[in-house]
Design an enzyme around this catalytic site. Sequence first.
Site, PDB file in Angstrom:
ATOM      1  N   HIS A 164      20.290 -18.473  19.882  1.00 22.60           N
ATOM      2  CA  HIS A 164      19.559 -17.348  20.468  1.00 22.60           C
ATOM      3  C   HIS A 164      18.297 -17.035  19.678  1.00 22.60           C
ATOM      4  O   HIS A 164      17.286 -16.621  20.256  1.00 22.60           O
ATOM      5  CB  HIS A 164      20.463 -16.117  20.556  1.00 22.60           C
ATOM      6  CG  HIS A 164      21.263 -16.058  21.817  1.00 22.60           C
ATOM      7  ND1 HIS A 164      20.901 -15.307  22.898  1.00 22.60           N
ATOM      8  CD2 HIS A 164      22.412 -16.689  22.174  1.00 22.60           C
ATOM      9  CE1 HIS A 164      21.791 -15.449  23.875  1.00 22.60           C
ATOM     10  NE2 HIS A 164      22.724 -16.288  23.450  1.00 22.60           N
ATOM     11  N   GLU A 168      16.919 -14.268  30.601  1.00 27.93           N
ATOM     12  CA  GLU A 168      17.655 -14.407  29.337  1.00 27.93           C
ATOM     13  C   GLU A 168      17.575 -15.852  28.843  1.00 27.93           C
ATOM     14  O   GLU A 168      18.113 -16.767  29.480  1.00 27.93           O
ATOM     15  CB  GLU A 168      19.129 -14.015  29.503  1.00 27.93           C
ATOM     16  CG  GLU A 168      19.903 -14.147  28.196  1.00 27.93           C
ATOM     17  CD  GLU A 168      21.363 -13.817  28.332  1.00 27.93           C
ATOM     18  OE1 GLU A 168      22.136 -14.111  27.393  1.00 27.93           O
ATOM     19  OE2 GLU A 168      21.754 -13.270  29.378  1.00 27.93           O
ATOM     20  N   ASP A 206      23.484  -9.579  47.032  1.00 27.18           N
ATOM     21  CA  ASP A 206      23.326  -8.196  46.576  1.00 27.18           C
ATOM     22  C   ASP A 206      23.644  -8.141  45.085  1.00 27.18           C
ATOM     23  O   ASP A 206      24.798  -8.303  44.689  1.00 27.18           O
ATOM     24  CB  ASP A 206      24.284  -7.283  47.348  1.00 27.18           C
ATOM     25  CG  ASP A 206      24.038  -5.813  47.060  1.00 27.18           C
ATOM     26  OD1 ASP A 206      23.406  -5.502  46.031  1.00 27.18           O
ATOM     27  OD2 ASP A 206      24.484  -4.969  47.853  1.00 27.18           O
ATOM     28  N   LYS A 239      31.003  -2.333  44.791  1.00 24.02           N
ATOM     29  CA  LYS A 239      30.016  -2.112  43.727  1.00 24.02           C
ATOM     30  C   LYS A 239      30.543  -1.248  42.583  1.00 24.02           C
ATOM     31  O   LYS A 239      29.771  -0.475  41.980  1.00 24.02           O
ATOM     32  CB  LYS A 239      28.734  -1.503  44.308  1.00 24.02           C
ATOM     33  CG  LYS A 239      28.026  -2.368  45.337  1.00 24.02           C
ATOM     34  CD  LYS A 239      26.760  -1.696  45.843  1.00 24.02           C
ATOM     35  CE  LYS A 239      25.981  -2.591  46.787  1.00 24.02           C
ATOM     36  NZ  LYS A 239      26.651  -2.804  48.076  1.00 24.02           N
TER      37      LYS A 239
END
Length: 600
Positions: free
Chosen positions: A585, A279, A487, A411
């Site tokens: 951006h 990004e 993770d 998660k």
Amino acid sequence: MDLRRHSSSSSATAKASDALPLPLHLTNAVFFTLFFSLAYYLLHRWRDKIRSSSPLHLFTLSDLAAIFALVASFIYLLGFFGIHFVQSFVARPNDEEETNPLVSHIDGADNDNIIVDPLIKGGARPSSVQCAKPTELVSRIDKADNENIVVDSVIEGKGVTQPPSFQCGKPILPELVSRIDRADDDEIIVDSVMSGTVPSYALESHLGDCRRAAAIRREVLQRATGRSLAGLPLEGFDYEAILGQCCEMPVGYVQVPVGVAGPLLLDGEEYTVPMATTEGCLVASTNRGCKAIYASGGASSVVLRDGMSRAPVVRFATANRAAQLKFFLEDPLNFDTLAVVFNRSSRFGRLQSIKCSIAGKNVYARFTCSTGDAMGMNMVSKGVQNVLDFLRSDFPDMDVIGISGNYCSDKKPAAVNWIEGRGKSIVCEATIKEDVVKKVLKTNVAALVELNMLKNLAGSAVAGVLGGYNAHASNIVSAIFIATGQDPAQNVESSHCITMMEAVNDGRDLHISVTMPSIEVGTVGGGTQLPSQSACLNLLGVKGASKDSPGSNSRLLATIVAGSVLAGELSLMSAIAAGQLVKSHMKYNRSSKDMSRISC
């Protein structure tokens, strides 16, 4: 030209291992198994004596027998190397074999594949032939008695009457033979996988070469799907490093660029933060936040909690019986006993608390423990299994439904993590000076405070978020997680964050803080052991386990994550307040390539 090597039973050489009552490989297997089994037994007995405070010098008859057998097996294994040393002299080849330039043998156990040994050995160099381009090499096998091997060599444009040598640094012909044989073998294996004879997942164990297994699996995938993987790199990666711990059935690896933000001045120390992301603007924005924090004297952090959780679900016949287990587990009088049972799983895992919740006749018990410098999911799971096995004596009617009942919670966004915390709970704060807000962040304190209230607090409440009272904490968390081998899926709960902003010092300066109750990180295990991720951890000074203070490296990593989130929140909120978000951006997060010309 045919070259033949004849061998007969009369030329068979004696081996030192012929004196053994069993074949050498069976004898070795027996003694290796005996040695390690006895070593494990004696270590287990030693540990039991230490735990029970029994004298270590007192031995039972079985202990003495085990020690004697261990010493005997060790002597054999030590002598095994001597056998091979003696055998190397006993089986020395004769002069005729030493001067023979061509040695070939057959591996009949592997589909009669032919392996051609090096043509040129030692200093023997046949007559000179210039470095011609061998375009065809055909190997034929005369297997009348599985003893004689014939290798025909055909060199284009040359009438060769004796083995060729090349005026090069090393022999090329043997390498060419090896490559051709290997290519033929790979093609056979590809066909076997395509037909289902050889499972794709078993290639590593079948071949013993992880890189080759990935290449064959990749070729099978391309043929089966009809789609190219040309853009997915294969070379330049250590596939041995991921075997059995990081990824199954690899076909390549994805390249993610790593940028650095900083220096981040946190708790009086400077850190250069690695961020793996695709990004645009993310690293630049975080870097600007680090600059503003540095110019204002730095940030400070506090670790509130440090404990990983696992919550199994068990079921009883009645709710009354389920309540009895809840009372038993939460009774302070039973905690020490349960802790001893739990702590057997690891020297770092130490039980901290047990909290239970009931749904009908089902019990969800949330165990929390310290895990050293590991993230600790496996560690806490083993401890929980120990406790469940121990509880069966008092609760034989307990039915264990699952080691994880989602009350952990792993998660997924969950209120229990937001309230109770999971992993590392961190608060990080900084006071940004008025002139820094204006010159570096290009906005003002009042605008930032108002935007934070309406966006991060009120706006998030309107959206009904859970733990998402921030601008983009998950952006920074994900980038650091990928760079340091964490993770990535645990970004879900690790990104729980509430960002607070307040005008201080008579409204001139800005106080900003981030509170993150469930950052789940480790500096050992999993992806942290891979070379690239290990290098990023080393950049932060938290590579591996801390020898002086177990757990300090993982806690430091968590505070760096929180400090980086603080910088990212400060910069993004300033860009929005100043109306610069879209402009930046469009400038830094837009590709200049004509995507319509890129073929699929």
